[in-house]
Design a protein around this motif. Structure first.
Motif, mmCIF file in Angstrom:
data_model
loop_
_atom_site.group_PDB
_atom_site.id
_atom_site.type_symbol
_atom_site.label_atom_id
_atom_site.label_comp_id
_atom_site.label_asym_id
_atom_site.label_seq_id
_atom_site.Cartn_x
_atom_site.Cartn_y
_atom_site.Cartn_z
ATOM 1 N N GLY A 59 -13.709 -11.894 -1.111
ATOM 2 C CA GLY A 59 -14.560 -13.529 -1.505
ATOM 3 C C GLY A 59 -14.640 -14.132 0.009
ATOM 4 N N PRO A 60 -15.280 -14.652 0.782
ATOM 5 C CA PRO A 60 -15.353 -15.804 1.809
ATOM 6 C C PRO A 60 -14.169 -16.443 2.739
ATOM 7 C CG PRO A 60 -15.773 -17.762 -0.135
ATOM 8 C CD PRO A 60 -15.219 -16.392 -0.188
ATOM 9 N N LEU A 61 -14.124 -16.162 3.739
ATOM 10 C CA LEU A 61 -13.593 -16.502 4.693
ATOM 11 C C LEU A 61 -13.043 -17.783 4.571
ATOM 12 C CD1 LEU A 61 -13.657 -14.073 7.806
ATOM 13 C CD2 LEU A 61 -11.730 -14.142 6.002
ATOM 14 N N GLY A 113 -7.230 -13.828 8.519
ATOM 15 C CA GLY A 113 -8.379 -13.882 8.469
ATOM 16 C C GLY A 113 -7.799 -15.014 6.747
ATOM 17 N N ILE A 114 -8.104 -15.749 5.670
ATOM 18 C CA ILE A 114 -7.843 -16.286 4.773
ATOM 19 C C ILE A 114 -9.211 -15.804 4.457
ATOM 20 C CG2 ILE A 114 -6.712 -17.958 3.482
ATOM 21 C CD1 ILE A 114 -4.343 -16.283 4.784
ATOM 22 N N SER A 115 -9.145 -15.210 3.146
ATOM 23 C CA SER A 115 -10.461 -15.273 2.957
ATOM 24 C C SER A 115 -10.023 -15.521 0.576
ATOM 25 C CB SER A 115 -10.675 -13.879 1.876
ATOM 26 O OG SER A 115 -10.184 -12.722 0.914
ATOM 27 N N PHE A 150 -17.037 -26.254 4.436
ATOM 28 C CA PHE A 150 -16.250 -25.666 3.855
ATOM 29 C C PHE A 150 -16.837 -25.376 2.526
ATOM 30 C CE2 PHE A 150 -12.771 -25.299 1.194
ATOM 31 C CZ PHE A 150 -11.671 -24.401 2.023
ATOM 32 N N LEU A 151 -17.564 -26.576 1.793
ATOM 33 C CA LEU A 151 -17.963 -26.237 0.665
ATOM 34 C C LEU A 151 -19.201 -25.175 1.030
ATOM 35 C CD1 LEU A 151 -18.054 -30.048 -0.278
ATOM 36 C CD2 LEU A 151 -16.664 -28.570 -1.171
ATOM 37 N N ARG A 152 -19.731 -25.760 2.111
ATOM 38 C CA ARG A 152 -21.074 -23.946 2.466
ATOM 39 C C ARG A 152 -20.699 -23.289 1.921
ATOM 40 N NH1 ARG A 152 -25.961 -26.089 4.794
ATOM 41 N NH2 ARG A 152 -26.157 -28.431 4.732
ATOM 42 N N THR A 153 -19.512 -22.700 2.700
ATOM 43 C CA THR A 153 -18.572 -21.819 2.422
ATOM 44 C C THR A 153 -18.259 -20.930 1.365
ATOM 45 O OG1 THR A 153 -17.816 -21.944 4.744
ATOM 46 C CG2 THR A 153 -16.608 -20.056 3.189
ATOM 47 N N LEU A 154 -17.552 -21.989 0.362
ATOM 48 C CA LEU A 154 -17.638 -21.996 -0.868
ATOM 49 C C LEU A 154 -19.123 -21.371 -1.613
ATOM 50 C CD1 LEU A 154 -15.085 -24.544 -2.145
ATOM 51 C CD2 LEU A 154 -14.940 -22.198 -1.396
ATOM 52 N N GLY A 155 -19.841 -21.795 -1.247
ATOM 53 C CA GLY A 155 -21.339 -21.546 -1.673
ATOM 54 C C GLY A 155 -21.518 -22.087 -2.665
#
Length: 923
Positions: free
Chosen positions: A446-448, A477-479, A131-136
């Protein structure tokens, strides 16, 4: 050992978190066996390891890279004051000293912000890392460092990193911290070099925890599955501008735009809390895909709640107090400024106290500043220099929006067309396991976030059969759209505020503080006071206010820009002579043309502070530094003032319940730790909320509260695992329950006159009677509270006290929350029986969804005296050190719990007088 960088006392992971905890405990099993394997070896290991990591605080140390000597003077509490002759030396020494005291904390934080917790703690953290990588965060921080920050800021960050790495050089894990020695039994983890981006990333974590109303967006959307618009409106009442004053009350805004005070504009919607919360269609919710939205958002809650927190309680917007009083109303004739941010209770405290002093302030060495910062971050976040002081509270402005995305093949729908995802591959290294690769997908919003849960992905695909969807594609999906995912300049702002010499400098510095948006109060030695709202705050189309998730496939729901900096509210030297910020509305909605949020705090604390100030000054009285301290400790319960007169009028048949009711007679509504009345009232309040609302809310709505660790009140230590799981399981089986904060104060207040509202109806339960109206429900709550406290505190009400229920446990991050019992004993401290309560000025918060234990606190308190800076006062929740058994591990906590403040030395003479240890860092 899931990291929780603020180790929220009393806070418990959900079911998935418990599973991870069990896995993590296996990782440290070897440590347990090693410790108990032999008495002699265990004793040797404990003593040698604890002492090995204690910092050197006397004598001298040579550091390669310094251009001149640096003095590090520590007082009796281990708080360092650093003296250098160049900016680079100053910040290099800051990095070295913070690493001496807190490197383990710093290391865990940087692994969290970069999504690399699995490198330290193994496969139990893979889901969080995904999840944290997805937020980046670290990717954004890298762009920020490369493209946005000034050359001077980069030099300071480099110098700070050089200092941290100088401390790491040649040291093994056990020489850095006890926790590394423990981890060393389970894996061969070695700390990497510190980088400037590690520091910048921490600002992203700070922004995440203070991000605003994402949970409220989810709640409102989920509520539509069971409640109508009027009912949702009941749960999100309008902000009471007539009763609880906004921050900006006088017309400084008209100097820039000419609109303040004219009530002229609503171009960005309305700024009122809940302005369109009950009207889903008007606000543009993504209800075209109701099934997909409900399922996705419900699953997203589980993902969000399992994440480690940074400085808050993971986006739940706890709050803070800060206020400033002009010299017209003070004994000294110069301003007084107070601040106490309310954050998760952690050990060590999230704050680190220190002073940064140039021996001679010049273009070569520009700083003479002291206050609170975060370990891992150069500069000072809150404090004062020799000319000005400033404090912060979270503004709560809406800088996040969730979008329901319609996914089709390798892309997403947007204005009738399919656009390709932006993708990247990430590899997660796992201690003791195999690496895991993930693909991060993003839309133009933004990210999914939904990609990070296999269950959410399945739910999204199933939802595609919903006939109300825009078409029958591959699913939903939720972005996330969030200002902090764009590179910014907040790190520049920190140094600019540290150097600021006047209001003009401060405003210019504040303009750089783009995320997180904070309420900034100001005072200077010339006698001026002020307030400014900085931040990158989005604007939205007409009739779109960001209060609920939006359809990502329609461009009309995208952000239209950002509020111009010169149109953000501020005040300077208001005629009333004080400014109070405590997370209330920034400005009256009728006097401002932009929507800042629909989810302000409701002003309970802020108005109480205003009333306390006016009680001193209306008759010409003057306020002292100690008066400011006493205001910070105000324990008054505003909801008790409303409810107790009603409760005392009720006819109670049961003699035992009537005995408890009599506790409220003559009670002054003060929630002192030794108050039996406070204990009973807060139990009544909790049961009112449970009876009136819990069974009527959708199960999916968590209402700002994880399942909490609730320790049995008749023990002196944390509950055993069986008790924790049992209690959590009971609550998981219950319906959602309100958290009891000041929004719920306002909900109940607005319903009080409607005595037959459906909200007051509750069914019979066992021998407990049903209720068909308000008074019957209040009677039922008093009965339930009486027997709840009988079970917890005993039948004899003479033995009851609020402090026996309302206790603080300080838990060390990682190993102190999920390590073996031995290490929890070594690392954790408590309990402390506390006064205060939810939405009190002394905000020792508790969550009615889980019990009465303290889950957030005034994480520090300070009062700055601009007439004589050496007469300023401060305190931290714990201490300067992160090393268990250091004399400075929790040496401030007893005084903090008692409401005391320490002397805060600033001038050279005062610092010298208070110095206990001096360390000289040499080139």
């Amino acid at each position: 050992m899931p990291p929780n960088t603020t180790a929220s006392t009393g806070q418990q992971p959900g079911k998935s978190g418990r599973k991870k905890g069990r896995k993590a405990r296996l990782v440290v099993l070897v440590l347990v066996l090693a410790i108990i394997g032999g008495v002699a070896y265990g004793a040797y290991w404990s003593i040698s390891t604890v002492r090995a990591s204690f910092p050197q605080t006397k004598g001298s140390i040579s550091l390669e890279g310094l251009s001149g000597p640096v003095d590090v003077k520590r007082d009796g509490y281990g708080i360092p004051q650093i003296y250098a002759s160049s900016d680079e030396d100053l910040f290099m020494a800051q990095g070295y000293v913070q690493a001496q005291d807190r490197f383990y904390e710093m290391d865990v934080r940087r692994h969290m912000t970069s999504g690399r917790l699995s490198e330290m703690f193994g496969k139990s953290q893979v889901d969080n890392d995904e999840f944290l990588r997805t937020l980046g965060w670290d990717r954004v921080a890298k762009k920020e460092y490369d493209t946005k920050l000034s050359d001077a800021t980069k030099k300071y960050l480099q110098a700070y990193a050089k200092g941290v790495n100088a401390y790491l050089a040649g040291k093994e894990g056990k020489e850095l911290s006890l926790e590394y020695a423990a981890l060393g039994f389970a894996n061969d983890y070695k700390p990497a070099q510190w980088t400037p981006v590690d520091s910048v990333s921490w600002l992203k974590a700070m922004a995440w925890d203070l991000r605003g109303n994402m949970e409220d967006e989810i709640d409102r959307a989920l509520l539509t599955s069971r409640l109508g618009p009027r009912q949702i409106e009941d749960l999100y009442p309008q902000y009471p501008y007539d009763r609880n004053k906004a921050i900006v009350q006088e017309g400084q805004y008209d100097e820039l735009t000419g609109t303040y005070g004219q009530g002229s504009g609503t171009s960005g919607g309305t700024a009122g809390a809940g302005a369109s919360a009950g009207d889903a269609s008007a606000a543009g919710t993504a209800t075209d895909g109701t099934t997909g939205l409900q399922s996705q958002l419900s699953g997203l809650y589980d993902v969000l709640e399992d994440l480690p927190t940074a400085v808050g309680v993971n986006g739940n917007g706890i709050g803070s107090n800060s206020w400033v009083v002009s010299g017209d109303h003070t004994i000294t004739g110069k301003p007084l400024l107070a601040n106490d941010p309310h954050l998760s209770a952690s050990l060590p405290s999230v704050w680190y106290q220190m002073g940064l002093h140039c021996r001679s302030v010049s273009s070569k060495c520009q700083y003479d500043v002291t206050g609170y910062t975060f370990a891992g971050l150069p500069g000072v976040i809150i404090g004062h220099n020799r000319d000005i002081s400033w404090g912060m509270t979270n503004s709560g402005v809406d800088v996040t929006d969730l979008y329901l995305e319609k996914l089709t093949g390798d892309g997403y729908q947007y204005d009738g067309k399919v656009k390709p995802f932006t993708t990247r591959e990430e590899t997660i290294e796992v201690a003791g396991g195999s690496p895991k690769k993930i693909v991060v997908r993003a839309t133009n919003n933004g990210p999914l976030l939904s990609d990070r849960s296999d269950e959410l992905v399945k739910v999204g695909k199933k939802a595609a059969v919903d006939t109300s969807a825009p078409d029958r594609g591959d699913g939903y999906g939720i972005s996330l759209r969030w200002t902090a995912l764009d590179p910014g300049t907040s790190m520049d702002a920190v140094f600019a505020m540290n150097r600021a010499a006047n209001w003009s400098d401060f405003r210019a510095a504040a303009a750089l503080f783009d995320v997180p948006s904070q309420n900034l109060v100001y005072a200077d030695t010339e006698g001026h006071i002020g307030y400014t709202l900085p931040g990158k705050i989005p604007t939205r189309a007409e009739n779109v206010d960001g209060s609920i998730p939006q359809p990502g496939w329609d461009s009309k729901y995208r952000w239209t820009g950002y509020v111009p900096q010169d149109e953000l509210p501020f005040e300077f030297d208001p005629a009333r002579g004080y400014i109070v910020t405590a997370n209330q509305a920034v400005i009256d909605e009728d006097k401002y043309p932009h929507t800042l949020t629909t989810d302000w705090g409701y002003g309970t604390r802020s108005q109480r502070i205003i009333d306390l100030i006016k009680s001193k000054t209306d008759d010409g009285g003057k306020i002292s530094t100690d008066d400011m301290r006493q205001m910070q400790l105000d324990n008054s319960s505003e909801i008790a003032k409303l409810l107790v007169p009603k409760l005392l009028k009720l006819d109670i048949a049961d003699k035992d319940v009537r005995e408890a009711q009599k506790l409220l007679e003559g009670w002054d509504y003060t929630q002192d730790a030794d108050s039996a009345a406070a204990a009973y009232f807060n139990s009544v309040w909790r049961n009112i909320l449970k009876l009136a609302f819990s069974h009527k809310l959708p199960k999916e709505v968590r209402v700002k509260g994880q399942c909490l660790w609730v320790d049995p009140v008749n023990t002196t230590g944390p509950a055993d695992e069986t008790e924790k799981v049992r209690e959590c399981g009971q609550r998981d089986a219950e319906q959602a329950q309100p958290d009891g904060g000041d929004r719920w104060f306002e909900v109940v207040r607005t319903l009080m006159d409607d005595e037959k509202s459906d909200w007051w109806k509750t069914p019979k339960s066992g021998t407990r009677p049903k209720a068909d109206n308000r008074d019957e429900l209040f009677v039922r709550a008093m009965i339930d509270a009486r027997w709840e406290l009988t079970a917890k505190l005993g039948k004899d009400i003479d033995t009851w006290s609020w402090g026996r229920l309302h206790r603080l446990f300080l838990k060390n991050q990682t190993l102190g929350t999920d390590g073996p019992g031995f290490l929890q004993y070594v690392l954790n401290r408590g309990p402390w029986k506390l006064s205060g309560g939810e939405a009190a000025v002394n905000a020792t918060g508790w969550n009615a969804a889980g019990g009465y234990g303290v889950v957030w606190v005034p994480s520090m308190r300070m009062v700055v005296n601009l007439g004589d800076l050496d007469k300023s006062k401060w305190i931290n929740l714990t201490g300067a050190s992160g090393h268990a058994y250091s004399a400075h591990y929790t040496d401030q906590t007893d005084k903090w719990a008692d409401g005391e403040l320490l002397d805060w030395s600033f001038s050279d003479g005062a610092v010298d007088k208070s110095t206990s240890d001096t360390l000289v860092l040499k080139p």
